[in-house]
Scaffold this motif. Structure first.
Motif, PDB file in Angstrom:
ATOM      1  N   HIS A 104     -33.376  -2.724  52.520  1.00 30.57           N
ATOM      2  CA  HIS A 104     -32.976  -1.272  52.310  1.00 30.57           C
ATOM      3  C   HIS A 104     -31.505  -1.566  51.448  1.00 30.57           C
ATOM      4  CE1 HIS A 104     -35.821   0.719  55.608  1.00 30.57           C
ATOM      5  NE2 HIS A 104     -34.923  -0.822  56.363  1.00 30.57           N
ATOM      6  N   SER A 105     -31.833   0.067  50.601  1.00 30.89           N
ATOM      7  CA  SER A 105     -31.078   0.093  49.946  1.00 30.89           C
ATOM      8  C   SER A 105     -30.182   1.208  49.816  1.00 30.89           C
ATOM      9  CB  SER A 105     -31.182  -0.180  48.447  1.00 30.89           C
ATOM     10  OG  SER A 105     -32.327   1.076  48.146  1.00 30.89           O
ATOM     11  N   PHE A 106     -28.382   0.334  49.131  1.00 35.46           N
ATOM     12  CA  PHE A 106     -27.549   2.072  49.039  1.00 35.46           C
ATOM     13  C   PHE A 106     -27.114   2.010  47.820  1.00 35.46           C
ATOM     14  CE2 PHE A 106     -23.690   3.811  48.473  1.00 35.46           C
ATOM     15  CZ  PHE A 106     -23.950   5.033  49.494  1.00 35.46           C
ATOM     16  N   VAL A 107     -28.017   3.442  47.026  1.00 35.33           N
ATOM     17  CA  VAL A 107     -27.999   4.165  45.882  1.00 35.33           C
ATOM     18  C   VAL A 107     -26.536   4.782  45.411  1.00 35.33           C
ATOM     19  CG1 VAL A 107     -28.244   4.487  43.324  1.00 35.33           C
ATOM     20  CG2 VAL A 107     -30.033   4.206  45.059  1.00 35.33           C
ATOM     21  N   TYR A 108     -25.283   3.567  44.523  1.00 31.17           N
ATOM     22  CA  TYR A 108     -24.373   4.433  44.627  1.00 31.17           C
ATOM     23  C   TYR A 108     -24.382   5.275  43.293  1.00 31.17           C
ATOM     24  CZ  TYR A 108     -22.940   0.007  43.184  1.00 31.17           C
ATOM     25  OH  TYR A 108     -22.931  -1.780  41.649  1.00 31.17           O
ATOM     26  N   ASP A 109     -24.184   4.497  42.388  1.00 30.42           N
ATOM     27  CA  ASP A 109     -24.234   4.875  41.001  1.00 30.42           C
ATOM     28  C   ASP A 109     -25.576   5.202  40.092  1.00 30.42           C
ATOM     29  OD1 ASP A 109     -23.338   6.510  39.139  1.00 30.42           O
ATOM     30  OD2 ASP A 109     -22.305   4.587  38.258  1.00 30.42           O
TER      31      ASP A 109
END
Length: 153
Positions: A104-109
């Motif tokens: 799972h990923s966290f997109v921050y930009d």
């Protein structure tokens, strides 16, 4: 959804977008539950080639960290940037978009962000066969607290 669906519809929101690619049972579940709330789902990435999509997302300038990885992916992947180097290093059989729940990923930009969400990778822990990376807001002190065990994702 209960109270939330009334709030969303009061704001004129009747559609939810999902990044699902090909898990039919998950799509059916989402659509069924949204319909109960008088809403609908859209799936703009449905049936896209995941190897091409992963490269395209990186090329478009989206930036993300892997926040959780399955044990079969390996501890060295959690907290890493989602970039070409990561794609090159993924073990055989791991979907490059993590579509089978491998990560799972966290997109921050990215190009749709007004400004980046500034986070740093904090502690990494293993729980129930998965590795988790704390993503901590930049400039904040992580406060230790007693928390219940997080359920599997």
């Amino acid at each position: 959804m209960g109270k939330l669906d009334g709030i969303l519809q009061g704001e004129g929101i009747d559609t939810v977008g999902f990044g699902d690619l090909f898990l039919e049972d998950l799509r059916t579940w989402r659509e069924k539950n949204l319909a109960k709330a008088g809403m609908r789902g859209i799936f703009p990435l449905w049936h896209r080639d995941t190897a091409k999509l992963a490269r395209d997302v990186i090329a478009m300038g989206f930036r993300a960290y892997l926040s959780c990885v399955e044990g079969k992916v390996g501890a060295g992947f959690v907290g890493r940037a989602f970039d070409q180097s990561l794609l090159d290093d993924l073990p055989p059989g791991i979907d490059p978009c993590g579509e089978y729940g491998e990560f799972h990923s966290f997109v921050y930009d990215g190009p749709i962000f007004k400004k980046p969400v500034t986070v740093r990778v904090g502690d990494i822990v293993m729980r129930d066969g998965r590795y988790y990376a704390d993503l901590v807001p930049e400039g904040s002190a992580l406060v230790e607290c007693e928390a219940e065990t997080m359920p599997p994702v």
